[in-house]
Design an enzyme around this catalytic site. Structure first.
Site, PDB file in Angstrom:
ATOM      1  N   LYS A 229       0.773  -1.243   0.103  1.00  0.00           N
ATOM      2  CA  LYS A 229      -0.133  -0.086  -0.072  1.00  0.00           C
ATOM      3  C   LYS A 229       0.693   1.540   0.006  1.00  0.00           C
ATOM      4  O   LYS A 229       1.780   1.143   0.878  1.00  0.00           O
ATOM      5  CB  LYS A 229      -0.949  -0.019   1.245  1.00  0.00           C
ATOM      6  CG  LYS A 229      -1.709   1.224   1.488  1.00  0.00           C
ATOM      7  CD  LYS A 229      -2.439   1.061   2.543  1.00  0.00           C
ATOM      8  CE  LYS A 229      -2.264   2.079   3.947  1.00  0.00           C
ATOM      9  NZ  LYS A 229      -3.249   2.002   4.841  1.00  0.00           N
TER      10      LYS A 229
ATOM     11  N   SER B 198     -10.830   2.730   9.426  1.00  0.00           N
ATOM     12  CA  SER B 198     -11.048   4.210   9.769  1.00  0.00           C
ATOM     13  C   SER B 198     -12.435   4.271   8.564  1.00  0.00           C
ATOM     14  O   SER B 198     -13.310   4.035   8.840  1.00  0.00           O
ATOM     15  CB  SER B 198      -9.875   5.081   9.357  1.00  0.00           C
ATOM     16  OG  SER B 198     -10.576   6.419   9.707  1.00  0.00           O
TER      17      SER B 198
ATOM     18  N   ARG C 195       0.589   5.493   0.369  1.00  0.00           N
ATOM     19  CA  ARG C 195      -0.401   6.729   0.547  1.00  0.00           C
ATOM     20  C   ARG C 195       0.375   7.748   0.394  1.00  0.00           C
ATOM     21  O   ARG C 195       1.520   8.151   0.567  1.00  0.00           O
ATOM     22  CB  ARG C 195      -0.708   6.470   2.337  1.00  0.00           C
ATOM     23  CG  ARG C 195      -1.873   7.727   2.513  1.00  0.00           C
ATOM     24  CD  ARG C 195      -2.033   7.385   4.068  1.00  0.00           C
ATOM     25  NE  ARG C 195      -2.865   6.410   4.532  1.00  0.00           N
ATOM     26  CZ  ARG C 195      -4.279   6.343   4.372  1.00  0.00           C
ATOM     27  NH1 ARG C 195      -4.755   7.253   4.124  1.00  0.00           N
ATOM     28  NH2 ARG C 195      -4.647   5.319   5.068  1.00  0.00           N
TER      29      ARG C 195
ATOM     30  N   GLY D  90     -11.290   2.577   3.182  1.00  0.00           N
ATOM     31  CA  GLY D  90     -10.555   2.401   1.969  1.00  0.00           C
ATOM     32  C   GLY D  90      -9.453   1.500   1.778  1.00  0.00           C
ATOM     33  O   GLY D  90      -9.442   0.869   0.626  1.00  0.00           O
ATOM     34  N   THR D  91      -8.416   1.194   2.846  1.00  0.00           N
ATOM     35  CA  THR D  91      -7.579   0.182   2.682  1.00  0.00           C
ATOM     36  C   THR D  91      -7.906  -1.068   2.522  1.00  0.00           C
ATOM     37  O   THR D  91      -7.467  -1.826   1.610  1.00  0.00           O
ATOM     38  CB  THR D  91      -6.738   0.423   4.041  1.00  0.00           C
ATOM     39  OG1 THR D  91      -6.189   1.802   4.252  1.00  0.00           O
ATOM     40  CG2 THR D  91      -5.514  -0.623   3.933  1.00  0.00           C
TER      41      THR D  91
HETATM   42  C1  R5P Z   1      -2.390   2.772   8.587  1.00  0.00           C
HETATM   43  O1  R5P Z   1      -1.551   2.841   8.546  1.00  0.00           O
HETATM   44  C2  R5P Z   1      -3.563   2.051   9.541  1.00  0.00           C
HETATM   45  O2  R5P Z   1      -2.718   0.975   9.603  1.00  0.00           O
HETATM   46  C3  R5P Z   1      -4.639   1.673   8.609  1.00  0.00           C
HETATM   47  O3  R5P Z   1      -4.370   0.975   7.640  1.00  0.00           O
HETATM   48  C4  R5P Z   1      -5.541   2.698   8.095  1.00  0.00           C
HETATM   49  O4  R5P Z   1      -5.799   3.741   9.539  1.00  0.00           O
HETATM   50  C5  R5P Z   1      -6.693   2.348   7.562  1.00  0.00           C
HETATM   51  O5  R5P Z   1      -7.430   3.644   7.263  1.00  0.00           O
HETATM   52  P1  R5P Z   1      -8.651   3.539   6.156  1.00  0.00           P
HETATM   53  O6  R5P Z   1      -9.924   2.574   6.866  1.00  0.00           O
HETATM   54  O7  R5P Z   1      -9.213   4.929   6.106  1.00  0.00           O
HETATM   55  O8  R5P Z   1      -8.172   3.207   4.800  1.00  0.00           O
END
Ligand code: R5P
Length: 300
Positions: A195, A226, A197, A229-230
């Site tokens: 991934k 959160s 970002r 999206g990930t």
């Molecule tokens: C980021 O490094 C965390 O480990 C999570 O992958 C991230 O916070 C997930 O965020 P979201 O659900 O908004 O993609």
């Protein structure tokens, strides 16, 4: 130095009511009660209702949303305990907010995770237990800390629900060691998604890292969900690679907006999230993991 106390009690903060109750019933510890009110201008007020004099305390409060308010409540609970003659303040933080800002990614930024640690110590916390924090760097600001491993509770669930020997995938290379811990407990292999970002916009793009899920049940495990999206990006890759079924799991389920629905619509057959963040979706409890860690470290 803190003085020696005659008893250990708990203070269960409002962001961890259910988890705190479970910890109290597993340990038999008595609670110090308190009241909270909010002034018309929005400031929060805390007052202990039971005597703290002569007791040590386990203070349990998640820094789940609303993070800043829950942090301020935690700081006041610690401070009220110490100011009113309390002994050693041991703080349990089920979910640590600001942990993802664990370093300076761009010039001009603070390291918010270390700032949070300094605030909690300044309020009077002598030691801190954190459940599956985002990274080792995130908790380095706490001088006296333990980290609670919560993967056992997830492994038990999956072993009892037909996911023994499932393939475990981290949606980010940085989360691979957590996925590997789960894989070794359930007897399956593990892989990860690459991934990236964008540091300015926050948008993510995911590509295949090490993935071999074809024809296998897959568990997609991250520390935090959160916006979802990930996880949605990782589900797309897993489906394209021919996985049989995908169960999504996270330790800390923030589920912002319609994140939960987005993940189900993307093709997850189930979503597991722990009670470090108390939401309608918290279906795994880390109470036993916390109590086990505290006993092992001699806190109980
Ligand atoms: C980021 O490094 C965390 O480990 C999570 O992958 C991230 O916070 C997930 O965020 P979201 O659900 O908004 O993609």
């Amino acid at each position: 130095m803190f003085k020696h106390s005659v008893s250990l009690k708990t203070i269960v903060g409002p962001a961890s009511v259910k988890l705190g109750e479970k910890i109290c019933s597993l340990t038999g510890l008595e609670k110090i009660r308190f009241s909270i009110k909010e002034f018309p201008d929005g400031e929060v007020y805390v007052r202990l209702l039971d005597d703290a004099e002569g007791s040590d305390a386990l203070i349990i409060q998640s820094l789940s949303p609303p993070q800043d308010r829950n942090l301020m409540i935690l700081l006041q609970l610690i401070s009220a305990f110490k100011t009113n003659g309390g002994g050693r303040a041991s703080v349990i933080i089920p979910y640590m907010a600001y942990a993802r800002q664990d370093k300076m990614f761009l010039p001009g930024e603070p390291v918010s995770a270390h700032l949070v640690a300094r605030l909690i110590e300044a309020a009077g916390a002598e030691r801190v237990a954190l459940v599956e924090p985002h990274s080792e760097m995130a908790v380095q600001g706490f001088r006296n800390r333990i980290v609670v491993d919560a993967i056992k509770s997830f492994a038990e669930y999956y072993l009892e629900n037909g996911f023994g020997e499932a393939y475990v995938v981290a949606p980010d290379r940085n989360a691979a060691s957590r996925a590997s811990r789960l894989a070794s407990m359930i007897g399956g292999g593990c892989g990860w998604v690459e991934k990236v970002r964008d540091k300015e916009t926050g948008s993510i793009s995911s590509t295949e890292g090490v993935l071999n899920p074809a024809g296998r049940k897959t568990i997609l495990l991250d520390d935090i969900i959160s916006t979802g999206g990930t996880i949605v990006e990782a589900i797309k890759l897993l489906k394209a690679k021919g996985t049989l079924e995908i169960s999504v799991a996270c330790i800390h389920g923030l589920f912002v907006g319609n994140a939960y629905e987005k993940i189900i619509n993307a093709g997850a057959s189930s979503i597991l999230a722990s009670d470090t963040v108390e939401t309608p979706y918290s279906n795994i409890s880390v109470a036993e993991d916390i109590v086990r860690a505290l006993r092992e470290k001699g806190w109980l």
